[in-house]
Structures are given as C-alpha cells and as structure tokens.
Write a protein that holds these residues in place. Sequence first.
Motif, mmCIF file in Angstrom:
data_model
loop_
_atom_site.group_PDB
_atom_site.id
_atom_site.type_symbol
_atom_site.label_atom_id
_atom_site.label_comp_id
_atom_site.label_asym_id
_atom_site.label_seq_id
_atom_site.Cartn_x
_atom_site.Cartn_y
_atom_site.Cartn_z
ATOM 1 N N GLY A 412 -18.272 3.583 -23.854
ATOM 2 C CA GLY A 412 -18.408 3.574 -25.305
ATOM 3 C C GLY A 412 -18.305 2.190 -25.915
ATOM 4 N N TRP A 413 -17.843 1.203 -25.140
ATOM 5 C CA TRP A 413 -17.798 -0.169 -25.650
ATOM 6 C C TRP A 413 -19.184 -0.686 -26.011
ATOM 7 C CZ3 TRP A 413 -13.779 -3.973 -23.172
ATOM 8 C CH2 TRP A 413 -12.501 -3.404 -23.252
ATOM 9 N N TRP A 414 -20.216 -0.126 -25.389
ATOM 10 C CA TRP A 414 -21.572 -0.597 -25.689
ATOM 11 C C TRP A 414 -21.974 -0.262 -27.129
ATOM 12 C CZ3 TRP A 414 -23.846 -4.173 -23.070
ATOM 13 C CH2 TRP A 414 -23.605 -4.312 -21.714
ATOM 14 N N ALA A 415 -21.187 0.581 -27.797
ATOM 15 C CA ALA A 415 -21.454 0.837 -29.220
ATOM 16 C C ALA A 415 -21.210 -0.409 -30.058
ATOM 17 C CB ALA A 415 -20.574 1.985 -29.714
ATOM 18 N N MET A 416 -20.508 -1.387 -29.507
ATOM 19 C CA MET A 416 -20.309 -2.650 -30.226
ATOM 20 C C MET A 416 -21.555 -3.528 -30.177
ATOM 21 S SD MET A 416 -16.331 -3.666 -29.365
ATOM 22 C CE MET A 416 -16.529 -3.684 -27.573
ATOM 23 N N VAL A 417 -22.575 -3.085 -29.444
ATOM 24 C CA VAL A 417 -23.796 -3.891 -29.304
ATOM 25 C C VAL A 417 -24.982 -3.213 -29.976
ATOM 26 C CG1 VAL A 417 -25.410 -4.977 -27.688
ATOM 27 C CG2 VAL A 417 -22.958 -4.904 -27.158
ATOM 28 N N PHE A 418 -25.359 -2.008 -29.499
ATOM 29 C CA PHE A 418 -26.629 -1.423 -29.932
ATOM 30 C C PHE A 418 -26.712 -1.136 -31.429
ATOM 31 C CE2 PHE A 418 -29.266 2.400 -30.650
ATOM 32 C CZ PHE A 418 -30.495 1.823 -30.388
ATOM 33 N N PRO A 419 -25.770 -0.409 -32.043
ATOM 34 C CA PRO A 419 -25.913 -0.172 -33.490
ATOM 35 C C PRO A 419 -25.906 -1.470 -34.293
ATOM 36 C CG PRO A 419 -24.288 1.308 -32.529
ATOM 37 C CD PRO A 419 -24.582 0.269 -31.502
ATOM 38 N N ASN A 420 -25.166 -2.439 -33.798
ATOM 39 C CA ASN A 420 -25.094 -3.708 -34.528
ATOM 40 C C ASN A 420 -26.373 -4.529 -34.405
ATOM 41 O OD1 ASN A 420 -22.474 -3.085 -35.303
ATOM 42 N ND2 ASN A 420 -21.574 -4.086 -33.525
ATOM 43 N N THR A 421 -27.153 -4.302 -33.340
ATOM 44 C CA THR A 421 -28.469 -4.959 -33.281
ATOM 45 C C THR A 421 -29.355 -4.464 -34.424
ATOM 46 O OG1 THR A 421 -29.320 -3.274 -31.753
ATOM 47 C CG2 THR A 421 -28.342 -5.257 -30.788
ATOM 48 N N GLY A 422 -29.253 -3.159 -34.732
ATOM 49 C CA GLY A 422 -30.001 -2.637 -35.875
ATOM 50 C C GLY A 422 -29.554 -3.268 -37.176
ATOM 51 N N PHE A 423 -28.254 -3.496 -37.324
ATOM 52 C CA PHE A 423 -27.744 -4.128 -38.539
ATOM 53 C C PHE A 423 -28.260 -5.558 -38.675
ATOM 54 C CE2 PHE A 423 -24.260 -6.625 -40.542
ATOM 55 C CZ PHE A 423 -24.380 -6.119 -41.826
ATOM 56 N N VAL A 424 -28.299 -6.298 -37.577
ATOM 57 C CA VAL A 424 -28.780 -7.686 -37.638
ATOM 58 C C VAL A 424 -30.287 -7.725 -37.892
ATOM 59 C CG1 VAL A 424 -28.920 -9.877 -36.393
ATOM 60 C CG2 VAL A 424 -26.901 -8.425 -36.126
ATOM 61 N N ILE A 425 -31.040 -6.836 -37.250
ATOM 62 C CA ILE A 425 -32.484 -6.779 -37.505
ATOM 63 C C ILE A 425 -32.752 -6.443 -38.969
ATOM 64 C CG2 ILE A 425 -34.627 -5.574 -36.937
ATOM 65 C CD1 ILE A 425 -33.579 -5.205 -34.110
ATOM 66 N N ALA A 426 -31.958 -5.518 -39.520
ATOM 67 C CA ALA A 426 -32.108 -5.184 -40.938
ATOM 68 C C ALA A 426 -31.803 -6.395 -41.820
ATOM 69 C CB ALA A 426 -31.189 -4.021 -41.303
ATOM 70 N N THR A 427 -30.795 -7.173 -41.450
ATOM 71 C CA THR A 427 -30.451 -8.379 -42.205
ATOM 72 C C THR A 427 -31.606 -9.375 -42.194
ATOM 73 O OG1 THR A 427 -28.115 -8.084 -41.613
ATOM 74 C CG2 THR A 427 -28.792 -10.263 -42.399
ATOM 75 N N ILE A 428 -32.204 -9.573 -41.028
ATOM 76 C CA ILE A 428 -33.327 -10.504 -40.919
ATOM 77 C C ILE A 428 -34.537 -9.979 -41.692
ATOM 78 C CG2 ILE A 428 -34.947 -11.555 -39.283
ATOM 79 C CD1 ILE A 428 -32.661 -11.598 -37.242
ATOM 80 N N SER A 429 -34.772 -8.678 -41.648
ATOM 81 C CA SER A 429 -35.902 -8.097 -42.383
ATOM 82 C C SER A 429 -35.735 -8.286 -43.884
ATOM 83 C CB SER A 429 -36.028 -6.603 -42.045
ATOM 84 O OG SER A 429 -36.259 -6.401 -40.665
ATOM 85 N N ILE A 430 -34.514 -8.118 -44.381
ATOM 86 C CA ILE A 430 -34.260 -8.337 -45.805
ATOM 87 C C ILE A 430 -34.438 -9.807 -46.150
ATOM 88 C CG2 ILE A 430 -32.443 -8.323 -47.560
ATOM 89 C CD1 ILE A 430 -31.410 -5.748 -46.308
ATOM 90 N N ASN A 432 -36.420 -11.940 -44.698
ATOM 91 C CA ASN A 432 -37.852 -12.238 -44.728
ATOM 92 C C ASN A 432 -38.511 -11.705 -45.998
ATOM 93 O OD1 ASN A 432 -37.939 -13.588 -42.235
ATOM 94 N ND2 ASN A 432 -38.119 -11.668 -41.106
ATOM 95 N N SER A 433 -38.104 -10.520 -46.436
ATOM 96 C CA SER A 433 -38.702 -9.947 -47.644
ATOM 97 C C SER A 433 -38.313 -10.738 -48.891
ATOM 98 C CB SER A 433 -38.281 -8.485 -47.787
ATOM 99 O OG SER A 433 -38.737 -7.712 -46.693
ATOM 100 N N LEU A 434 -37.060 -11.186 -48.945
ATOM 101 C CA LEU A 434 -36.596 -11.961 -50.098
ATOM 102 C C LEU A 434 -36.908 -13.444 -49.985
ATOM 103 C CD1 LEU A 434 -33.082 -10.321 -50.646
ATOM 104 C CD2 LEU A 434 -35.187 -9.872 -51.914
ATOM 105 N N LYS A 435 -37.363 -13.849 -48.782
ATOM 106 C CA LYS A 435 -37.620 -15.271 -48.502
ATOM 107 C C LYS A 435 -36.375 -16.110 -48.802
ATOM 108 C CE LYS A 435 -42.606 -15.006 -49.311
ATOM 109 N NZ LYS A 435 -42.627 -13.524 -49.374
ATOM 110 N N ASP A 436 -35.262 -15.610 -48.319
ATOM 111 C CA ASP A 436 -33.969 -16.263 -48.538
ATOM 112 C C ASP A 436 -33.506 -16.885 -47.223
ATOM 113 O OD1 ASP A 436 -31.157 -16.793 -48.863
ATOM 114 O OD2 ASP A 436 -31.166 -15.441 -50.590
#
Length: 481
Positions: A412-430, A432-436
């Motif tokens: 279950g320690w791998w939960a510290m990696v996979f869901p958080n990759t989605g959070f970081v990808i979402a951060t980068i996507s935002i 790029n959209s805001l050009k910030d």
Amino acid sequence: MDPRYQPSDLSFEPTFNSKFENDRSEQSSRPNTYMKGNSQYANDEYDMPRDRMGYPIDAKGKFQPYTVDEREVRSTPTETPRDSIDLEKQHQHVVPAIPHDPHMKEPNQPKLPFGQRLHHFTWAWYTLTMSTGGVSTLISIQPHAFPGLISIGAIFYVLNLIFFTTLCTLMILRFAKFPGSMKESLKHEREGLFFPTFWLSVATIITSTQKYVIAMYEANHPMRGWLSTSMSIAFWIYVVCTFSLAIFQYSFLFIGHTYMLTKMMPSWLLPIFPVMLAGTIASVIAADQPSSSRYPILVAGMGCQGLGFTVAVIMYAHYIGRLMQAGLPNREHRPAMFIGVGPPSFTCLAFIGMGNALPDDFDFNTDGLMDAKLLRTMALISALFLWVLAMWFFMIALIATLHSRPKYFHLGWWAMVFPNTGFVIATISIGNSLKDEVILYVGNGLTIGIVIMWVFVLFCNLRAVWAVDIMYPGRDEDVED
C-alpha cells in the motif's frame, strides 16, 4: 392493567399470580420473552434497567439495536484479523499493556522456499507497475524539458513493461502451482480489492505508449495511423472490461462481504478507479484520432469519468465519517490515504485534456455558442474546483502519515506515488492552460519529489522481499486487516 407496566409495590392475589406464571411459561417460546435473572420483565436482548415504578429507563446510546446479519461473513482461514482502528485516538488517556504488533515480523519465523512464498504473491503487486507507468507518463509532459528527459521517461516506460511482464508471469505461476487460488484471491475481502490495480497498470501502459511510441512518428507516417487505430481499439476494450469490473465486483462485495464503516479505507474506491481512468486515456489519445472516432472516444471518456468521480464522492462521505468517528487508520495503513487524492486529480486532468482534444472549429449546435473555446474555459474552471479538493486530500494524508509514520513495509506504500502523479499532472495541465510559469515550476518540483518517492518505495519493496517482510503467511494482502 398490562402486567408489564405494573408498579413494583403492587401485588396480585395468589391465584392470579399462579395463573399469570403458568400463562407466561406457556409462551416462553415466543420471540419477545420478558424473563432474565432477577428482573421479572427484563428483555432477553437488552436487560433494560428500570426505575422503582418498573418502567424502562431511557438508555439512549448505551445499547445497540438488535440486527440480524443475513449474509455470511467469510473469515480469513489462516490468520487473526488485525486492528485497523486508530488506537492512539481511542486510548489516548489510557495506558494499556503493550500487545504484540501483528504487523511486526516474528524474529524466529521459519524459512520457506520461494515456491511456498509464491502463494502469497497477491494482486497488490500491480501497484508497482501502475506507479511506474504513472511516473513515465508524468515525465513525458514536463513543461521545462531538457535534453535527455524523454530518454529518462522512455527508460521508465520500458522498465514498466518489464515489471508488468514479470508480475503477470509470477501471478500465472501462483495460480498454476496452487489450484483454486485465483478464485480465492478474487473472492477475498481484502486481496480482491486490489484486482483493479491490474487494469490501472494497463491504463498507464496505454497512455505511455501514446506518449513514447506513437508520438515518435511523424503525423503523416503510415505506422502512426495504424498505431492510432490500435489505441482506439484498446480504448474500447478497456472501457468494456473496466465497466464490467465496476458492476460485477461491487455487486459481489455487496452480496458476499460485510465491511464495517468504522474501518472504511480509500481502497474501497479501487473497483471504480479503472473505469474512471478511461477519461484520462481519452484525454491522451483523442487528439491523435480522426474526427470519426475522436468524438465517440471523448463522449465515452467523459461518461466514464463522471461515473468514477460520482461513486468516489459517495465513498468520500463514508471516508470522512469514519475519520470523524473512529479516527485515523492504523499507522501501517496511512499511506493508503493518498488514494483519496486520485479521483479529483484524474478528473481534473481529464477535463482539461479532453477540452484540448476538441478541434478548434468544433461547434456543438453550429450556432457559435457551445464552441471549443467555451468548453475549454468550462473545463479549466471545473479543473480548478477539483484541483484544490485534491490538494486538501493530499495534505490530510500527508499530515496523517507524518504524524505516525509506518514502520513495516506494505504494498500500500505505492499509494504515495500513483495518485500523486495524477495530482502533479493536473497541476501542470492547469499551469499550461493559465500560462503561469510559477505553477509550471511547481509542477517540476513536485515531479522531482514523485521520482524520489518512487525510488524510495521501490528500495523498500525490494528490501522487504529480501528480508521476508512480505510474500510470507500473514504478511500480505491475502490476510484480513
């Protein structure tokens, strides 16, 4: 007067008392029999206290209602269940005797050959491949790339394929060596919840293939068209399989098992996770598809994303209720709290990705209102709404884990990696959209943290196998916990 409400100091004639006792003895087989101990009219189930007049005293909150469990609860045949309640909260003012920690390895445990240890090779091992695939996808979208970055991502992609093939081979060996173990693993109340991690690994392989294989070909290359069609076919097969999984696995859990809400964990979300990632896959592959297949993929992706996130929101209600009533999970299971970061994160990046996949000339009603620009703006607003929710779950899980860090490795320690990759990808996507640029640099920093965490958990995983901390009876997800 009803004898049940007779005052205690009021007596009847002897003949009436005798008759009443005989009538009551003849009816002793009835389900409501008021006879227990010295209390003449006490209920068998409650033994309700009474005042001096013989009336029941209001004992709200002191007695549990009588319920009949019509379902058979399958107990683990090999091990004793381990407590998952936050004992620190329940006994913070009590100093009990220190019990044996069931998560700790026995110092004199007998050695087993690898063939016997293979019996405890569970579905939870696919958390390794879904995390590795998530990291490879994350590296492929870095905003401030440097020479060689795509090669590093390709290494993670190839490594994930090797891991996935190895895990599938070992799982097949387990099922072949121990007949019936596949059925038992899928029916197990804890290990069965990790079967969806296999499909999550498949989802990361599909998205990584789009990033590292198809994107390497020129737009007019014939091989790219063939591979894009293959991605479309893979998407529809994935949607059918994961939607069926979400239906049948939850139906089996509702019928075959009983889970206590006071022990609710985010792992209950796992059966709905794969179909939710159909939206993520659609956001990655849709832009490379022709218009005839692009729109159906986007529609199906949006529907699956909505299904997954809606079920997750329903589960969140139980999750927060459990935290309020029973406290945090046992320290060994707190890394699994990061699973809660996944649904809003992947929904966030799916909204933005599917909005960007729309062609610039898209106009839903050909009236200039519901065009691509408006839909992208709506997607960005919704993504911001969900991104902060994901951050909140991330911080709750982070504080809980740091408050009482786990000592013994679990997959279950791998939960510290996979869901958080989605959070970081979402951060980068935002970003790029805001050009910030600030948000984009934050995404770069979080990516470095994710890669470091991946290395750390992989090291702990391999060390746990070598030290026989996992893949041993009572040490894996095939035991009730």
